[in-house]
Design an enzyme around this catalytic site. Structure first.
Site, PDB file in Angstrom:
ATOM      1  N   LYS A 189       0.850  -1.203   0.000  1.00 38.41           N
ATOM      2  CA  LYS A 189       0.000   0.000   0.000  1.00 38.41           C
ATOM      3  C   LYS A 189       0.881   1.247   0.000  1.00 38.41           C
ATOM      4  CE  LYS A 189      -1.832   2.514   3.228  1.00 38.41           C
ATOM      5  NZ  LYS A 189      -1.613   3.831   2.630  1.00 38.41           N
ATOM      6  N   GLY A 242       7.091   4.698   8.564  1.00 37.04           N
ATOM      7  CA  GLY A 242       6.230   5.855   8.801  1.00 37.04           C
ATOM      8  C   GLY A 242       6.418   6.381  10.207  1.00 37.04           C
ATOM      9  N   SER A 243       5.362   6.947  10.742  1.00 37.77           N
ATOM     10  CA  SER A 243       5.468   7.587  12.060  1.00 37.77           C
ATOM     11  C   SER A 243       5.523   6.552  13.178  1.00 37.77           C
ATOM     12  CB  SER A 243       4.278   8.518  12.275  1.00 37.77           C
ATOM     13  OG  SER A 243       3.084   7.770  12.280  1.00 37.77           O
ATOM     14  N   THR A 244       6.121   6.951  14.278  1.00 39.59           N
ATOM     15  CA  THR A 244       6.219   6.048  15.431  1.00 39.59           C
ATOM     16  C   THR A 244       4.822   5.730  15.969  1.00 39.59           C
ATOM     17  OG1 THR A 244       8.428   6.829  15.919  1.00 39.59           O
ATOM     18  CG2 THR A 244       7.252   5.801  17.736  1.00 39.59           C
ATOM     19  N   GLU A 265      10.198   0.787  10.491  1.00 40.65           N
ATOM     20  CA  GLU A 265      11.240   1.807  10.322  1.00 40.65           C
ATOM     21  C   GLU A 265      10.544   3.132  10.598  1.00 40.65           C
ATOM     22  OE1 GLU A 265      13.095   4.601   9.263  1.00 40.65           O
ATOM     23  OE2 GLU A 265      13.171   3.959   7.154  1.00 40.65           O
ATOM     24  N   CYS A 299      13.771  10.346   7.445  1.00 40.08           N
ATOM     25  CA  CYS A 299      13.689   9.805   8.811  1.00 40.08           C
ATOM     26  C   CYS A 299      15.021   9.958   9.541  1.00 40.08           C
ATOM     27  CB  CYS A 299      13.246   8.352   8.772  1.00 40.08           C
ATOM     28  SG  CYS A 299      14.125   7.382   7.566  1.00 40.08           S
ATOM     29  N   GLU A 396      10.441  15.118  16.334  1.00 40.38           N
ATOM     30  CA  GLU A 396      10.748  15.042  14.901  1.00 40.38           C
ATOM     31  C   GLU A 396       9.924  16.097  14.164  1.00 40.38           C
ATOM     32  OE1 GLU A 396       9.517  11.473  12.574  1.00 40.38           O
ATOM     33  OE2 GLU A 396      11.558  11.564  11.815  1.00 40.38           O
TER      34      GLU A 396
HETATM   35  O1  TXE Z   1       2.747   9.331   8.667  1.00 42.47           O
HETATM   36  P1  TXE Z   1       1.933   8.000   8.814  1.00 42.47           P
HETATM   37  P2  TXE Z   1       2.245  10.796   8.243  1.00 42.47           P
HETATM   38  C1  TXE Z   1       6.820  10.841  10.468  1.00 42.47           C
HETATM   39  C2  TXE Z   1       7.155  12.321  10.339  1.00 42.47           C
HETATM   40  C3  TXE Z   1       5.862  12.908   9.904  1.00 42.47           C
HETATM   41  C4  TXE Z   1       4.891  12.072  10.681  1.00 42.47           C
HETATM   42  C5  TXE Z   1       3.500  12.021  10.157  1.00 42.47           C
HETATM   43  O2  TXE Z   1       7.500  12.836  11.593  1.00 42.47           O
HETATM   44  O3  TXE Z   1       5.738  14.270  10.221  1.00 42.47           O
HETATM   45  O4  TXE Z   1       5.429  10.777  10.651  1.00 42.47           O
HETATM   46  O5  TXE Z   1       3.468  11.641   8.777  1.00 42.47           O
HETATM   47  C6  TXE Z   1      -0.051   4.539   6.675  1.00 42.47           C
HETATM   48  N1  TXE Z   1      -2.634   1.446   9.898  1.00 42.47           N
HETATM   49  N2  TXE Z   1       7.175  10.070   9.291  1.00 42.47           N
HETATM   50  O6  TXE Z   1       1.016  11.197   8.960  1.00 42.47           O
HETATM   51  O7  TXE Z   1       0.509   8.311   9.157  1.00 42.47           O
HETATM   52  C7  TXE Z   1      -0.247   5.706   5.750  1.00 42.47           C
HETATM   53  O8  TXE Z   1      -1.344   5.491   4.893  1.00 42.47           O
HETATM   54  C8  TXE Z   1      -1.828   1.137   8.877  1.00 42.47           C
HETATM   55  C9  TXE Z   1       8.430   9.396   9.351  1.00 42.47           C
HETATM   56  O9  TXE Z   1       2.171  10.877   6.793  1.00 42.47           O
HETATM   57  O10 TXE Z   1       2.705   7.114   9.698  1.00 42.47           O
HETATM   58  C10 TXE Z   1       1.079   5.726   5.026  1.00 42.47           C
HETATM   59  O11 TXE Z   1       1.093   4.736   4.010  1.00 42.47           O
HETATM   60  N3  TXE Z   1      -1.203   2.058   8.114  1.00 42.47           N
HETATM   61  C11 TXE Z   1       8.653   8.551   8.209  1.00 42.47           C
HETATM   62  C12 TXE Z   1       2.075   5.340   6.120  1.00 42.47           C
HETATM   63  O12 TXE Z   1       1.285   4.687   7.124  1.00 42.47           O
HETATM   64  C13 TXE Z   1      -1.408   3.353   8.399  1.00 42.47           C
HETATM   65  C14 TXE Z   1       7.973   8.711   6.951  1.00 42.47           C
HETATM   66  C15 TXE Z   1       2.816   6.502   6.779  1.00 42.47           C
HETATM   67  O13 TXE Z   1       1.910   7.397   7.314  1.00 42.47           O
HETATM   68  C16 TXE Z   1      -2.245   3.742   9.475  1.00 42.47           C
HETATM   69  C17 TXE Z   1       6.701   9.386   7.063  1.00 42.47           C
HETATM   70  C18 TXE Z   1      -2.879   2.729  10.230  1.00 42.47           C
HETATM   71  N4  TXE Z   1      -3.684   3.003  11.265  1.00 42.47           N
HETATM   72  C19 TXE Z   1       6.367  10.054   8.205  1.00 42.47           C
HETATM   73  N5  TXE Z   1      -2.253   5.093   9.547  1.00 42.47           N
HETATM   74  C20 TXE Z   1       9.919   7.763   8.126  1.00 42.47           C
HETATM   75  N6  TXE Z   1      10.202   6.904   9.104  1.00 42.47           N
HETATM   76  O14 TXE Z   1      10.643   7.879   7.155  1.00 42.47           O
HETATM   77  C21 TXE Z   1      -1.452   5.545   8.545  1.00 42.47           C
HETATM   78  N7  TXE Z   1      -0.940   4.501   7.844  1.00 42.47           N
END
Ligand code: TXE
Length: 496
Positions: A189, A242-244, A265, A299, A396
């Site tokens: 996805k 993605g996000s923590t 990650e 990240c 972050e």
């Molecule tokens: O991330 P999300 P967001 C960090 C960075 C940023 C913050 C928010 O600090 O400001 O996260 O970004 C999917 N179940 N990083 O809101 O929501 C979503 O559809 C399953 C760090 O964009 O974590 C997308 O595909 N999946 C980072 C992915 O998670 C879910 C890169 C990332 O989105 C979900 C990006 C759920 N409940 C943001 N909710 C890095 N580590 O490089 C969302 N997603």
């Protein structure tokens, strides 16, 4: 029913057709519930197009396709052939570098030169894992003369992969490379902000000849399609970047469903440490690249900069000049270094941190405002004299905002460097080998760079200590995250 393709145009490619459906079983299909969502150009804030939105039912269909392929065609494919498919895919990506990079610039906003770099790294990553496919070996273990013991690394099965928007194609390649090389099938996805380049990539998957169902790519929202994948009873592993906060949700969903394997990650707040004896020009280049590369949406961004007191003032004055030289603007211009942030939401979050930095009394050295009046552009921003307890030093930001503080000695900076819930990356700038090695060893981070920054390579494992994640991507280590060990014990001396 919504169309499953659209005609798009970029300054680099001219017009081209892009499929906008869900890529399942090597076919473009509409979403079952007929939903679509709009994709925004972050440079102009205008709608680029709409793509089909996967919901739970589509995830079920994609997982069933992946399961069937795992049990049939992909199981019958030799490791050597898996490697050939990955190599063919890499060749096709290389051939289409301008198309893929342009879509990345259009949808994510990264500069075309950076986007080409991303696509080049995708090619390298796919070739690297293509090379591994027929080199995944078990062991024989000598335990007793009347027994034969051996191990087999076997694929996990169907892998759900959820990727972010900051490096759409690169994150895709980090995920699918080791998964497919080791014989798994995938439902990936993309992030809802940046689904487009993966759609163009999917056409190449089919052209490379992968059997249907081996790699399925769906667009959709995290809380719908992402949640369905991570809680699915027939998905054997979920890999997430993605996000923590979402990482925690995914782990809970995995635990509450079928205890699928999880690799994560996540975020970072990486310290970038400059000692008095560093080559100051080189250090400034590395600090600049460390924080402003990809608009700070990395990240492992070097977002906490600690400069030793002997060079602090000189460093800040020189870094100000360097940061102000970064060309911000239209991602399709070859000279652009920094494009827009990916979305209105990210723009607002970052500007919120800029305000917090000002409110808490940090010194604005440069930037601190939006760039232009259209698009999600932010000036490269430097805060100096930032205290360790300030929000901009702890959280972050994920934008072009650098927080700088002064330190006295090695032990103090190790303590400061480790004072974070995260542990993704760190860097040390010094001419003293002993300092470099001592500090590298003491920092609790998954990657430490010495006299450089953001030097990533597909052969070098990447991932986080502490709340920055679980498991490693890239390199040989990633293969272990996509295989189960099976131990076989055979009693000898009997007629079978
Ligand atoms: O991330 P999300 P967001 C960090 C960075 C940023 C913050 C928010 O600090 O400001 O996260 O970004 C999917 N179940 N990083 O809101 O929501 C979503 O559809 C399953 C760090 O964009 O974590 C997308 O595909 N999946 C980072 C992915 O998670 C879910 C890169 C990332 O989105 C979900 C990006 C759920 N409940 C943001 N909710 C890095 N580590 O490089 C969302 N997603």
């Amino acid at each position: 029913m919504a169309a499953t393709s659209v005609e798009l145009k970029t300054p680099v490619t001219g017009s081209f057709k892009l499929n906008t459906g869900l890529f399942i079983n090597n076919e473009w299909v509409p979403a079952v519930e007929g939903k679509t969502f709009e994709v925004i150009n972050p440079s102009t804030e205008e709608v680029i197009c709409s793509v089909h939105e996967a919901t739970e039912k589509d995830v079920d269909i994609a997982v069933a396709a992946a399961r069937k392929a795992f049990n049939t065609t992909w199981a019958e494919t030799t490791p050597y052939q898996r490697g050939l498919y990955l190599n063919k895919l890499a060749d096709l990506v290389e051939k289409n570098i301008d198309l893929l990079a342009s879509i990345e610039s259009l949808d994510n906003g990264k500069s075309i030169t950076m986007a080409r770099g991303d696509v080049g790294a995708v090619v390298g990553c796919l070739r690297y894992y293509g090379g591994w496919a027929d080199k995944i070996e078990g062991k024989t273990i000598d335990i007793a003369p009347d027994m034969l013991h051996y191990t087999r690394p076997e694929p996990l099965g169907v892998c759900g992969q959820i990727i972010p928007w900051n490096f759409p194609l690169l994150m895709l390649s980090w995920k699918i490379g080791p998964a497919l090389a080791t014989g798994n099938t995938v439902v990936l996805k993309t992030a809802e902000q940046t689904p487009l380049s993966a759609l163009a990539f999917a056409d190449l998957v089919k052209e490379a000849g992968f059997p249907p169902g081996v790699l399925n790519i769906i667009s959709g929202y995290g809380r719908v399609a992402g949640a369905a994948l991570s809680s699915h009873m027939d998905v054997d592993k979920v890999a997430f970047t993605g996000s923590t906060a979402v990482g925690r949700t995914i782990m809970k969903a995995a635990a509450a469903s079928n205890l699928k394997k999880v690799t994560l990650e996540l975020g970072g707040k990486s310290p970038n440490i400059v000692f008095n004896d560093a080559d100051i020009d080189a250090a400034i280049d590395a600090v600049n690249f460390g924080i402003y590369f990809n608009h700070g949406q990395t990240c492992c961004a070097g977002s906490r900069v600690y400069v030793q007191e002997g060079i602090y003032d000189k460093f800040i004055a020189a870094f100000k000049i360097r940061a102000e030289q970064n060309k911000v603007g239209d991602p399709f211009l070859e000279e652009t270094f920094q494009g827009p942030q990916v979305s209105q939401l990210q723009f607002d979050r970052i500007m919120g941190y800029v305000k917090a930095g000002k409110d808490e009394g940090a010194t604005v050295v440069t930037g601190g405002a939006r760039h232009g009046d259209k698009g999600f552009f932010i000036q490269p921003t430097i805060f100096a004299d930032v205290r360790q307890d300030m929000k901009i030093m702890q959280e972050e930001i994920f934008g072009p905002v650098c927080a700088i503080a002064k330190f006295k000695d090695v032990e103090e900076v190790i303590k400061l460097g480790n004072d974070s819930e995260y542990g993704l990356a760190a860097a040390v700038h010094t001419k003293d080998l002993n300092t470099a090695i001592y500090v590298s060893n003491k920092l609790r981070a998954g990657t430490v760079w010495v006299n450089c920054y953001n030097q990533l390579h597909w052969a070098l494992p990447f991932g986080g200590f502490k709340s920055s994640g679980i498991g490693r991507e890239l390199g040989e280590l990633a293969l272990a995250n996509y295989t189960e060990n099976k131990s076989v014990a055979i009693k000898l001396g009997q007629t079978l």
